[in-house]
Design a protein around this motif. Structure first.
Motif, PDB file in Angstrom:
ATOM      1  N   CYS A   1     -59.076 -10.271  15.841  1.00 28.09           N
ATOM      2  CA  CYS A   1     -60.104 -10.835  14.959  1.00 28.09           C
ATOM      3  C   CYS A   1     -61.523 -10.534  15.442  1.00 28.09           C
TER       4      CYS A   1
ATOM      5  N   ASP B   1     -50.778  -9.456  10.522  1.00 32.05           N
ATOM      6  CA  ASP B   1     -51.861  -8.574  10.072  1.00 32.05           C
ATOM      7  C   ASP B   1     -52.220  -7.530  11.115  1.00 32.05           C
TER       8      ASP B   1
ATOM      9  N   GLY C   1     -54.992 -15.801  12.249  1.00 35.65           N
ATOM     10  CA  GLY C   1     -54.171 -14.599  12.340  1.00 35.65           C
ATOM     11  C   GLY C   1     -54.151 -13.771  11.087  1.00 35.65           C
ATOM     12  N   HIS C   2     -54.883 -14.179  10.045  1.00 33.58           N
ATOM     13  CA  HIS C   2     -54.933 -13.425   8.792  1.00 33.58           C
ATOM     14  C   HIS C   2     -56.351 -12.887   8.566  1.00 33.58           C
ATOM     15  N   VAL C   3     -56.430 -11.622   8.210  1.00 34.98           N
ATOM     16  CA  VAL C   3     -57.721 -10.968   7.986  1.00 34.98           C
ATOM     17  C   VAL C   3     -58.292 -11.412   6.644  1.00 34.98           C
TER      18      VAL C   3
ATOM     19  N   ALA D   1     -48.605 -12.895  14.226  1.00 38.18           N
ATOM     20  CA  ALA D   1     -49.824 -12.366  13.599  1.00 38.18           C
ATOM     21  C   ALA D   1     -49.494 -11.052  12.909  1.00 38.18           C
TER      22      ALA D   1
ATOM     23  N   HIS E   1     -55.247 -14.334  18.826  1.00 39.34           N
ATOM     24  CA  HIS E   1     -55.549 -13.360  17.767  1.00 39.34           C
ATOM     25  C   HIS E   1     -56.768 -12.536  18.160  1.00 39.34           C
TER      26      HIS E   1
ATOM     27  N   VAL F   1     -63.754  -6.517  11.504  1.00 42.38           N
ATOM     28  CA  VAL F   1     -62.679  -7.428  11.120  1.00 42.38           C
ATOM     29  C   VAL F   1     -63.179  -8.868  11.194  1.00 42.38           C
ATOM     30  N   LYS F   2     -62.903  -9.625  10.156  1.00 43.72           N
ATOM     31  CA  LYS F   2     -63.195 -11.053  10.157  1.00 43.72           C
ATOM     32  C   LYS F   2     -61.950 -11.791   9.683  1.00 43.72           C
ATOM     33  N   CYS F   3     -61.528 -12.794  10.491  1.00 47.78           N
ATOM     34  CA  CYS F   3     -60.308 -13.524  10.159  1.00 47.78           C
ATOM     35  C   CYS F   3     -60.619 -14.863   9.493  1.00 47.78           C
ATOM     36  N   SER F   4     -59.615 -15.398   8.822  1.00 48.24           N
ATOM     37  CA  SER F   4     -59.753 -16.670   8.138  1.00 48.24           C
ATOM     38  C   SER F   4     -59.672 -17.817   9.145  1.00 48.24           C
TER      39      SER F   4
END
Length: 937
Positions: A73, A37, A86-88, A35, A70, A78-81
């Motif tokens: 998140c 990010d 694991g990506h913001v 992760a 993750h 913060v909001k992840c995809s």
């Protein structure tokens, strides 16, 4: 390059350390290490120096994991995809007071679609690495303290829809690389220090809906290419150094080409060029515009020339406004072809000649304002055809003859009828009784004679009646008893005789009654309004007796009925003889004046009409002891004020003589503006005008002065900020509250109780004078402007004393600096600053305030817990109980901030201010009375 490596070394170390921590973790170590990010978020947190709300307290590895791969998140903001774990995808941390700088490692967030860090206190530069966030759709960094240039690398954000970086300290120019932002719909760089020209390639960003570059340092012209932005809804270009946009300028004939080009706009319905710097001759091409034109407004400029004769072709025109310019010539007769016209405003120009009879053909006309010109001849009887007219103002011209009975029969007149300051003569027709809907009638400063018609008592809707400065005689009609809605009645400077009507005692709404300088006789009533010296003026009526002691009239002698009858007969005979001589003298003087005035008008002089001249230069020279330094009270922006003593013995009167520096630019216009305002206002909380002088001094130079009511205790500014210790005792809490209420009542009157309303334009402590009882009087109307309140947001319908920003720095409404027209809301803002100044004892220009704050912001930051610390130390030292201080500080600060709201339309009205201050005063008085009662018990 070495410096750059040195600056980035701590961040690299942080990233390495974070990775090592993750690799040695006992919980899901292999998953979390992918992760990537997470280190970026930690680097962002490491550069945040202040987090007052603790928004980033959840940003810790231990608290985020909880067995989840993750855990970051779920961190705040913060909001992840979902499709790329694991990506913001979004980082939203707006409005939480963060301080620090933006980490350059945010450029590693390859899946980031939304970045919103607006409304914080972030500093430093915008990281160029943000140009690597190729998935970014929305970028909002507005309302921070970011500086430096806009990174050209941000032009790589090909998917960007919203770019908002306004309200920072960003400099430089708009990068050419932004020409590739084809999908952007919102582009805002407002309120920065961006310079250079507006790039023509902005016109290629056809998806744009909102383009905002206002309040910067942009220069050059507005590129024509912006016309290609067919989806544009909002365009803000104001407060820059642009040419031909912020303040339209025209000095040469070629500068008017823009008007000629409008002839191609076949559907054009509105042309509004008000309040700019347009000058020179208005071109005839204004007659070539679209015949669909409905509104044409060019007021508040310096345009000269004539009204084009082709103006009559605009048959759909409803508003025609050429006011407050330098137009000359006559009013063209074909203007009468505008049968759909509702509003015709031609005031404050230099028109001469007669009023065209054709104006009577405009049967739909609602408002006709032709005041402050050099119009001659009689008032057309054809005005009787204007059956929809609600306002008629022909004041301050050279009109002569009798007032046509047709005009006095326009029953639709409801707002005002103003024929003052002309040369009208003869009797007032009994047809005046048909004006049953009229609220304001001003026939003052003419040569009207005969008796006041009894039928005037039928105008029961009258609130303001001004007949002063005429040759009226006879008694005050008993039919006036029906005019119980009167707020002001001025019959001064006539030849009225007989008693003071007793029925006026019970007129509860009457705020000003002026019967001075007449021949009234008999006893003065001593109850009702006559018991209030600030409401009634009866000076220079030599045969009055009795009444309250403050009038200083002799006691009334007792006479038997038969002697009383003979006494009255003798008075009548004496008055008749004296009156005949006076009338003869006035007629001779009038004839001389008419010849002189018409000659002066033909020479184009701008002096005010001769009927204003009530006192000579010699008299003022004598009254002020040759304008000696000992009598100098103070100096203002347009001249000096002296203390003057008039009369002798028991008739000794002290007044303030405001002498204008006629050599100073704007002084003459200031004099006219102050005359125009003061002649219409009658309120006990406003400084009263006694007379004026427009003459020549002993050397033959032009001389202008106003003789004003003398207010002995000086200005509020000297009481709030004494220059030497012990010079003035600073006002107490209750005195400040009473002063605030006095000024609010004066502004409420100007804004809401006269029509047209008056905007003072310079509300500040030095323009507020205090009498012996510490009652405040608002003065200095040198910048005042008369407006139509219901149209102030759309059209100029009043008189402006100057072009440009009006007022004093610190008290000036912020919208005035952006070219917004003068409004009552501007006065409200100035009053709010005044209120906060009285609360804190600090001027708005105090060095205590810097570029990042001002007086309203200072109070807003102190609310609610620290208000007592902001209060003037002189109030706190007066041994007032803490509870009383709190009862004063909290609501007064709240009221002041309500007056100073940013959007003008959101500001409180002065009528509401008066009501709120009254409630605050009653609450404090009740608490003080309760405290006194408790102590006594």
């Amino acid at each position: 390059m070495e410096m750059r490596r040195w600056l980035l070394r701590p961040l690299a170390l942080l990233t390495t350390t974070t990775a090592l921590l993750l690799n040695t973790s006992t919980s899901t170590s292999s998953s979390i290490s992918t992760a990537h990010d997470l280190p970026t978020l930690l680097s962002f947190k490491s550069l945040i120096t202040k987090d007052p709300l603790g928004a980033l307290s959840s940003w810790t590895i231990n608290s985020s994991s909880n067995g989840s791969t993750h855990g970051f998140c779920s961190w705040t903001g913060v909001k992840c995809s979902r499709t790329h774990p694991g990506h913001v995808m979004a980082l939203r941390l707006q409005g939480i007071g963060l301080s620090g700088t933006i980490s350059p490692f945010l450029g590693n967030l390859s899946r980031l679609r939304v970045l919103d860090l607006s409304n914080n206190k972030l500093e430093g530069q915008i990281p160029p690495s943000l140009g690597n966030c190729f998935a970014l759709r929305r970028l909002n960094l507005s309302v921070n303290s970011l500086s430096g240039a806009i990174p050209p690398a941000m032009g790589n954000l090909s998917k960007l829809v919203v770019l908002a970086i306004g309200s920072n300290n960003i400099s430089g120019t708009i990068p050419p690389s932004f020409a590739d932002l084809a999908t952007v719909t919102v582009f805002s760089i407002a309120s920065n220090y961006v310079h250079g020209q507006i790039p023509p390639w902005l016109g290629n960003l056809t998806a744009l809906k909102d383009l905002n570059v206002e309040d910067n340092m942009m220069s050059g012209h507005v590129p024509p290419a912006l016309s290609k932005l067919t989806n544009l809804r909002f365009l803000f270009l104001g407060t820059n150094n642009l040419q031909g946009k912020n303040e339209l300028q025209a000095t040469e004939s070629r500068d008017w080409d823009f008007l000629t080009s409008l002839a191609n706009c076949s559907s054009l319905s509105t042309v509004d060029l008000q309040l700019n710097n347009l000058s020179g001759i208005l071109p005839n091409s204004i007659s070539n515009l679209s015949q669909k034109l409905e509104t044409l407004q060019v007021g508040g400029n310096q345009i000269a020339g004539h009204i084009p004769t082709g103006i009559g072709r605009y048959y759909k025109l409803t508003v025609l406004e050429f006011a407050d310019n330098l137009f000359t010539g006559t009013i063209p007769s074909d203007i009468g072809k505008l049968s759909n016209l509702r509003n015709l405003f031609l005031f404050q120009n230099r028109y001469h000649g007669e009023i065209p009879l054709s104006l009577g053909n405009m049967s739909q006309l609602n408002k006709l304002i032709l005041s402050n010109n050099n119009l001659e001849g009689s008032i057309p009887a054809t005005f009787g055809n204007l059956t929809e007219l609600i306002s008629l103002d022909l004041s301050s011209n050279l009109l002569s003859g009798q007032i046509p009975e047709e005009v006095m029969s326009i029953s639709s007149l409801a707002l005002f009828l103003n024929l003052s300051n002309n040369l009208l003569d003869g009797p007032i027709t009994p047809h005046v009784g048909q004006l049953v809907n009229l609220a304001i009638m001003d026939l003052s400063s003419n040569k009207l004679s005969s008796a006041i018609p009894n039928t005037l008592g039928s105008c029961i809707e009258l609130q303001f009646l001004y007949l002063q400065g005429n040759l009226l005689h006879g008694q005050i009609p008993k039919e006036f008893m029906a005019l119980r809605g009167l707020e002001e009645l001025d019959l001064s400077n006539n030849n009225l005789s007989g008693p003071v009507p007793e029925f006026l005692e019970s007129f509860q709404l009457l705020k000003n009654l002026n019967l001075s300088f007449n021949q009234l006789s008999g006893p003065v009533p001593d109850t009702g309004i006559f018991s209030n010296a600030s409401i009634v003026s009866l000076t220079s009526n030599g045969m009055l007796c009795g009444g309250p002691v403050f009038y200083h009239f002799p006691a009334c002698p007792y006479l038997a009925p038969d002697k009383l009858a003979r006494h009255k007969l003798i008075h009548i005979l004496v008055f008749t003889v004296v009156g005949a001589f006076i009338l003869l003298g006035v007629c001779i003087a009038t004839c001389c004046y008419i010849n002189k005035s018409r000659g002066d008008a033909r020479q184009g002089q701008e002096n005010i009409p001769e009927m204003f001249q009530r006192i000579s230069y010699t008299e003022l020279h004598s009254a002020t002891d040759s304008f000696s330094v000992e009598n100098l009270i103070g100096r203002g922006s347009f001249g000096s004020v002296y203390k003057g003593t008039f009369g002798s013995g028991a008739n000794l009167i002290t007044a303030a003589v405001k002498v204008l520096d006629v050599q100073r630019q704007g002084a003459t216009r200031s004099f006219m503006s102050e005359c125009n305002a003061l002649k219409r206002i009658r309120h006990r909380k406003l400084v009263k005008v006694i007379t004026v002088c427009d003459s020549l001094d002993h050397s033959g130079s032009q001389f202008k002065a106003l003789v004003l009511e003398f207010i002995p205790n000086g200005s509020l500014d000297k009481w709030l900020h004494p220059s030497t210790e012990g010079e003035f005792q600073t006002p107490s809490l209750m005195q400040r509250l009473n002063i605030a209420l006095d000024v609010a009542e004066a502004l409420e009157y100007l804004h809401h109780h006269i029509d047209p309303p008056i905007v003072h334009c310079d509300v500040k402590p030095s323009n507020i004078l205090l009498d012996d009882n510490m009652v405040a009087h608002l003065g200095d109307f040198g910048l005042a402007k008369i407006i139509r309140a219901e149209e102030s947001s759309q059209s100029l319908t009043g008189q402006s004393s100057s072009v440009g920003i009006k007022g004093t720095i610190g008290y000036l409404a912020p919208e005035y600096g952006m070219g917004t027209e003068i409004s009552v809301e501007g006065d409200v803002y100035s009053y709010g600053v005044l209120l906060l100044e009285m609360l804190t004892g600090r001027r708005p220009t105090d060095p205590f305030f810097n570029e990042s704050t001002n007086l309203p912001n200072y109070i807003e930051m102190a609310c609610p817990g620290n208000l007592l610390e902001t209060m003037d130390v002189n109030i706190r030292c007066n041994q007032e109980p803490k509870a009383t201080l709190e009862l004063f500080a909290a609501p007064v600060s709240k009221l002041g901030l309500a007056c100073c709201r940013g959007p003008a339309r959101q500001r409180i009205r002065m009528s509401d201010v008066v009501r709120e201050l009254g409630a605050i005063k009653r609450l404090i008085m009740a608490s003080q009375n309760f405290a006194s009662w408790s102590t006594a018990q």
